[in-house]
Design a protein around this motif. Structure first.
Motif, mmCIF file in Angstrom:
data_model
loop_
_atom_site.group_PDB
_atom_site.id
_atom_site.type_symbol
_atom_site.label_atom_id
_atom_site.label_comp_id
_atom_site.label_asym_id
_atom_site.label_seq_id
_atom_site.Cartn_x
_atom_site.Cartn_y
_atom_site.Cartn_z
ATOM 1 N N THR A 265 7.818 -15.934 -25.719
ATOM 2 C CA THR A 265 8.612 -16.302 -24.546
ATOM 3 C C THR A 265 8.760 -15.110 -23.611
ATOM 4 O OG1 THR A 265 9.829 -17.928 -25.852
ATOM 5 C CG2 THR A 265 10.823 -17.229 -23.770
ATOM 6 N N ILE A 266 9.050 -13.945 -24.173
ATOM 7 C CA ILE A 266 9.172 -12.734 -23.370
ATOM 8 C C ILE A 266 7.818 -12.358 -22.763
ATOM 9 C CG2 ILE A 266 9.765 -10.287 -23.431
ATOM 10 C CD1 ILE A 266 12.108 -12.277 -23.755
ATOM 11 N N LYS A 267 6.745 -12.486 -23.547
ATOM 12 C CA LYS A 267 5.403 -12.174 -23.048
ATOM 13 C C LYS A 267 5.047 -13.061 -21.856
ATOM 14 C CE LYS A 267 2.163 -11.947 -26.193
ATOM 15 N NZ LYS A 267 1.402 -12.189 -27.444
ATOM 16 N N LEU A 268 5.344 -14.344 -21.955
ATOM 17 C CA LEU A 268 5.020 -15.268 -20.868
ATOM 18 C C LEU A 268 5.830 -14.955 -19.620
ATOM 19 C CD1 LEU A 268 3.588 -17.737 -19.752
ATOM 20 C CD2 LEU A 268 5.322 -19.180 -20.848
ATOM 21 N N LYS A 269 7.117 -14.685 -19.790
ATOM 22 C CA LYS A 269 7.967 -14.353 -18.642
ATOM 23 C C LYS A 269 7.437 -13.106 -17.929
ATOM 24 C CE LYS A 269 11.732 -14.456 -16.052
ATOM 25 N NZ LYS A 269 12.093 -15.566 -15.169
ATOM 26 N N ALA A 270 7.114 -12.071 -18.698
ATOM 27 C CA ALA A 270 6.606 -10.826 -18.117
ATOM 28 C C ALA A 270 5.257 -11.051 -17.432
ATOM 29 C CB ALA A 270 6.482 -9.762 -19.210
ATOM 30 N N LEU A 271 4.390 -11.838 -18.058
ATOM 31 C CA LEU A 271 3.073 -12.094 -17.485
ATOM 32 C C LEU A 271 3.184 -12.824 -16.148
ATOM 33 C CD1 LEU A 271 0.013 -12.126 -17.574
ATOM 34 C CD2 LEU A 271 0.115 -14.135 -19.051
ATOM 35 N N LEU A 272 4.059 -13.813 -16.065
ATOM 36 C CA LEU A 272 4.234 -14.542 -14.810
ATOM 37 C C LEU A 272 4.810 -13.642 -13.719
ATOM 38 C CD1 LEU A 272 5.533 -17.955 -16.192
ATOM 39 C CD2 LEU A 272 3.330 -17.505 -15.088
ATOM 40 N N MET A 273 5.718 -12.744 -14.072
ATOM 41 C CA MET A 273 6.234 -11.780 -13.097
ATOM 42 C C MET A 273 5.092 -10.910 -12.567
ATOM 43 S SD MET A 273 9.707 -10.667 -15.145
ATOM 44 C CE MET A 273 9.835 -9.136 -14.251
ATOM 45 N N TRP A 274 4.195 -10.488 -13.465
ATOM 46 C CA TRP A 274 3.082 -9.628 -13.071
ATOM 47 C C TRP A 274 2.101 -10.391 -12.175
ATOM 48 C CZ3 TRP A 274 -2.233 -9.744 -14.009
ATOM 49 C CH2 TRP A 274 -2.929 -8.573 -13.730
ATOM 50 N N ILE A 275 1.763 -11.632 -12.530
ATOM 51 C CA ILE A 275 0.820 -12.431 -11.735
ATOM 52 C C ILE A 275 1.400 -12.763 -10.365
ATOM 53 C CG2 ILE A 275 -0.248 -14.716 -11.582
ATOM 54 C CD1 ILE A 275 -0.781 -14.562 -14.576
ATOM 55 N N ASN A 276 2.659 -13.139 -10.297
ATOM 56 C CA ASN A 276 3.278 -13.534 -9.028
ATOM 57 C C ASN A 276 3.440 -12.364 -8.062
ATOM 58 O OD1 ASN A 276 3.507 -16.212 -9.849
ATOM 59 N ND2 ASN A 276 5.543 -15.910 -10.731
ATOM 60 N N HIS A 277 3.321 -11.144 -8.559
ATOM 61 C CA HIS A 277 3.467 -9.972 -7.692
ATOM 62 C C HIS A 277 2.291 -9.830 -6.724
ATOM 63 C CE1 HIS A 277 4.848 -6.019 -6.477
ATOM 64 N NE2 HIS A 277 3.659 -5.511 -6.752
ATOM 65 N N ASP A 278 1.136 -10.349 -7.076
ATOM 66 C CA ASP A 278 -0.068 -10.190 -6.251
ATOM 67 C C ASP A 278 -0.898 -11.470 -6.359
ATOM 68 O OD1 ASP A 278 -2.425 -9.513 -5.002
ATOM 69 O OD2 ASP A 278 -2.636 -7.564 -5.971
ATOM 70 N N PHE B 273 6.221 -2.104 -13.790
ATOM 71 C CA PHE B 273 5.428 -2.999 -14.636
ATOM 72 C C PHE B 273 4.517 -3.887 -13.792
ATOM 73 C CE2 PHE B 273 4.831 -7.138 -16.669
ATOM 74 C CZ PHE B 273 4.245 -6.759 -17.862
ATOM 75 N N LYS B 274 5.022 -4.333 -12.642
ATOM 76 C CA LYS B 274 4.246 -5.228 -11.786
ATOM 77 C C LYS B 274 3.023 -4.538 -11.177
ATOM 78 C CE LYS B 274 8.479 -7.685 -10.474
ATOM 79 N NZ LYS B 274 9.379 -8.034 -9.352
ATOM 80 N N LYS B 275 2.995 -3.207 -11.221
ATOM 81 C CA LYS B 275 1.898 -2.468 -10.611
ATOM 82 C C LYS B 275 0.855 -2.007 -11.624
ATOM 83 C CE LYS B 275 5.110 -0.828 -7.062
ATOM 84 N NZ LYS B 275 5.767 0.351 -6.440
ATOM 85 N N LEU B 276 1.060 -2.354 -12.888
ATOM 86 C CA LEU B 276 0.100 -1.945 -13.918
ATOM 87 C C LEU B 276 -1.222 -2.673 -13.734
ATOM 88 C CD1 LEU B 276 2.389 -1.903 -17.091
ATOM 89 C CD2 LEU B 276 1.535 0.063 -15.815
#
Length: 554
Positions: A190-203, A168-171
């Motif tokens: 809440t789930i959307k925000l958590k997932a989005l922050l994981m994606w942003i923090n990856h790069d 997911f982090k590489k999408l």
């Protein structure tokens, strides 16, 4: 006047393909050569031109390849080139899992429309959590619009589970924005925000997309505790004036809210167990096993009523509960030299047990039954809940989180041997304590009796058991939250088959026992990340029923 002669076109086409294939095998009338790696494939120009726009264009003009009668196809998998040529002569294709992308690449390059549409349909029919990311990448690279749409629908439907995978982090950004803007996820901010922050923090380079993507979050529908948490602990949010403004507008003066992180269901374990505890009949003591250090420690003496009897155990609120021959015992294992306390008797002689919402549930194990008893520690009393539909023996019992935020808990009865057919069953039933009612859950892919179950990171795993003809050791099944089907996971080096218990400790799953009714000597470690299992310990001096083992936080 001419009249049409009826001819079976399908038979004619098949005969024609068969004849062309025979001509190719015998190199008869072949007038062109395809080279790929060490492969040299004699073919017919007319077959190439009829099947492939790539070859049709090449052979319709005065090209170097047309003049010399051969072409070299570089930077592709030679085996897949051969498969594409075979397809042009037969209309059939086979591919291994690791070659799917390579075959699609060659088929797309040669403009074999029928083949790459067939590959896309093949991938669509096998889409699940294990294939999602690779399948979506193939669909994106080779313009398979229908397959890409199917992948996106699958991801939105199962967004929380998908977001826990590393893929997911590489999408790409457009994909993440597409998922977050879906109406299906309108109530899951809440789930959307958590997932989005994981994606942003990856790069770190994704910070430039922060304000744009945050507009897809409805802050008022994010839990208050998580809004406070991200404002205090997420640099991506605390460093953004726009994000803080949105949080302030949505929260106002709710400063009394305690900050609390949220966890996605497939990622973090809710109970931090550290040890496996066994009831050893040889020494008549409780022994704790540390999987990290691979060491044993003596804890307490067993109650005399437990020795050399079928026992089952469960932990709840720092108490260890043991059930033996209708008798109920408990001990506060956090207190030094605590004594066993005998509680109210049940009516079930031998049962497997789980704890759920402060109540202990027990299912008769060695006798055909559709009854489930429950024990309330506050009232020190046993009662029956409504019966299940079917009488079974050797069923597994577990619990599953059913809601993404509130965590409504469900009791689950899995498989067993059916009383009417005397065969292993794939039925799964779930009980909702809130409504005191049973409902059908998705059936197992493989019927199993004498299997074992554990919930790990809010995902239910079922291992082992008998399918009616053999013991199942080559695969397990997993049930992700909010999905309507079990997924099969292939097991490597897995040997436990029955009479074993499962426990989740840290980021691993441990099996205790194997095949021997009174011996819990074997401990195996299964890593869900690598899907590999290994024998962790073999203690020949331990003698105890595997169902009496329990995971504790020590």
């Amino acid at each position: 006047m001419e009249q049409r002669i009826e001819i079976n076109k399908s038979e004619f086409a098949l005969d024609l393909l068969t004849r062309f294939s025979e001509l190719k095998k015998s190199n008869k009338y072949c007038d062109f050569i395809i080279r790929a790696g060490k492969q040299e494939i004699p073919v017919h120009r007319c077959v190439l031109a009829a099947n492939s726009e790539y070859f049709d264009a090449m052979l319709s003009h005065d090209t170097k390849e047309n003049t010399e009668g051969e072409v070299e196809i570089k930077e592709v998998d030679p085996e897949c080139v051969v498969k594409c040529v075979d397809f042009m002569y037969s209309g059939e294709a086979v591919v291994s899992e690791e070659k799917r992308r390579d075959l699609m690449h060659v088929a797309h390059m040669l403009r074999l429309h029928k083949l790459y549409k067939g590959i896309a349909n093949f991938l669509k029919s096998r889409l699940d959590f294990t294939t999602f990311f690779s399948t979506r990448e193939i669909a994106r690279l080779y313009d398979c619009e229908n397959l890409l749409e199917t992948c996106n629908e699958f991801a939105v439907k199962n967004f929380e589970a998908i977001a826990t995978f590393e893929g997911f982090k590489k999408l790409e950004l457009d994909c993440v924005k597409l998922f977050l803007s879906s109406k299906v996820l309108n109530k899951k901010n809440t789930i959307k925000l958590k997932a989005l922050l994981m994606w942003i923090n990856h790069d770190s380079e994704r910070m430039s997309a922060l304000n744009d993507t945050m507009k897809l979050i409805e802050w008022r529908n994010v839990s208050l505790s998580y809004r406070k948490y991200v404002a205090e602990n997420e640099p991506a949010v605390s460093g953004s004036t726009e994000c803080l403004r949105e949080i302030f507008k949505s929260v106002f003066d709710d400063s009394h809210v305690e900050g609390a992180d949220v966890t996605l269901k497939y990622r973090f374990s809710r109970v931090n167990y550290t040890h496996v505890v066994l009831l050893d009949n040889n020494t008549e003591t409780l022994k704790s096993f540390d999987p990290c250090g691979k060491t044993w420690t003596d804890m307490r003496e067993m109650h005399t009523e437990m020795v050399k009897k079928f026992c089952s155990s469960v932990s709840m609120d720092e108490y260890l509960y043991v059930f033996s021959n209708k008798k109920t015992f408990r001990m506060n294992y956090s207190v030094h030299n605590a004594e066993w306390e005998q509680l109210a008797d049940s009516t079930t002689t031998s049962m497997v047990v789980v704890a759920l919402n402060g109540i202990i549930y027990g299912k008769e194990y060695g006798v055909f039954s559709n009854c489930v008893e429950c024990y309330d520690p506050k009232k020190n009393s046993w009662n029956f809940i409504p019966n299940t539909k079917f009488k079974t023996v050797y069923s597994a019992i577990g619990t599953l989180d059913d809601d993404e935020i509130i965590h409504t808990r469900m009791l689950v009865i899995i498989g067993g041997r059916d009383m009417l057919s005397l065969q292993s069953t794939d039925r799964v039933a779930q009980f909702d304590p809130a409504t005191s009612s049973w409902s059908d859950a998705p059936s197992l892919r493989v019927a199993r009796s004498e299997a074992s179950v554990v919930t790990f990171n809010s995902v239910m795993y079922v291992f082992g058991g008998h399918d009616g003809s053999k013991w199942v050791t080559d695969s397990a099944e997993i049930w992700y939250p909010n999905t309507d089907a079990w997924q099969v996971v292939q097991l490597k080096n897995f040997s436990p088959t029955y009479y074993f218990s499962l426990f989740a400790i840290h980021d691993k799953i441990y099996t205790v026992g194997n095949c021997e009714w009174e011996s819990a000597r074997y401990i195996h470690e299964y890593n869900p990340a690598t899907e590999k299992c290994e024998l962790l310990a073999d203690f020949k001096d331990i003698l105890g029923y595997p169902h009496s083992s329990v995971a504790l936080c020590i």
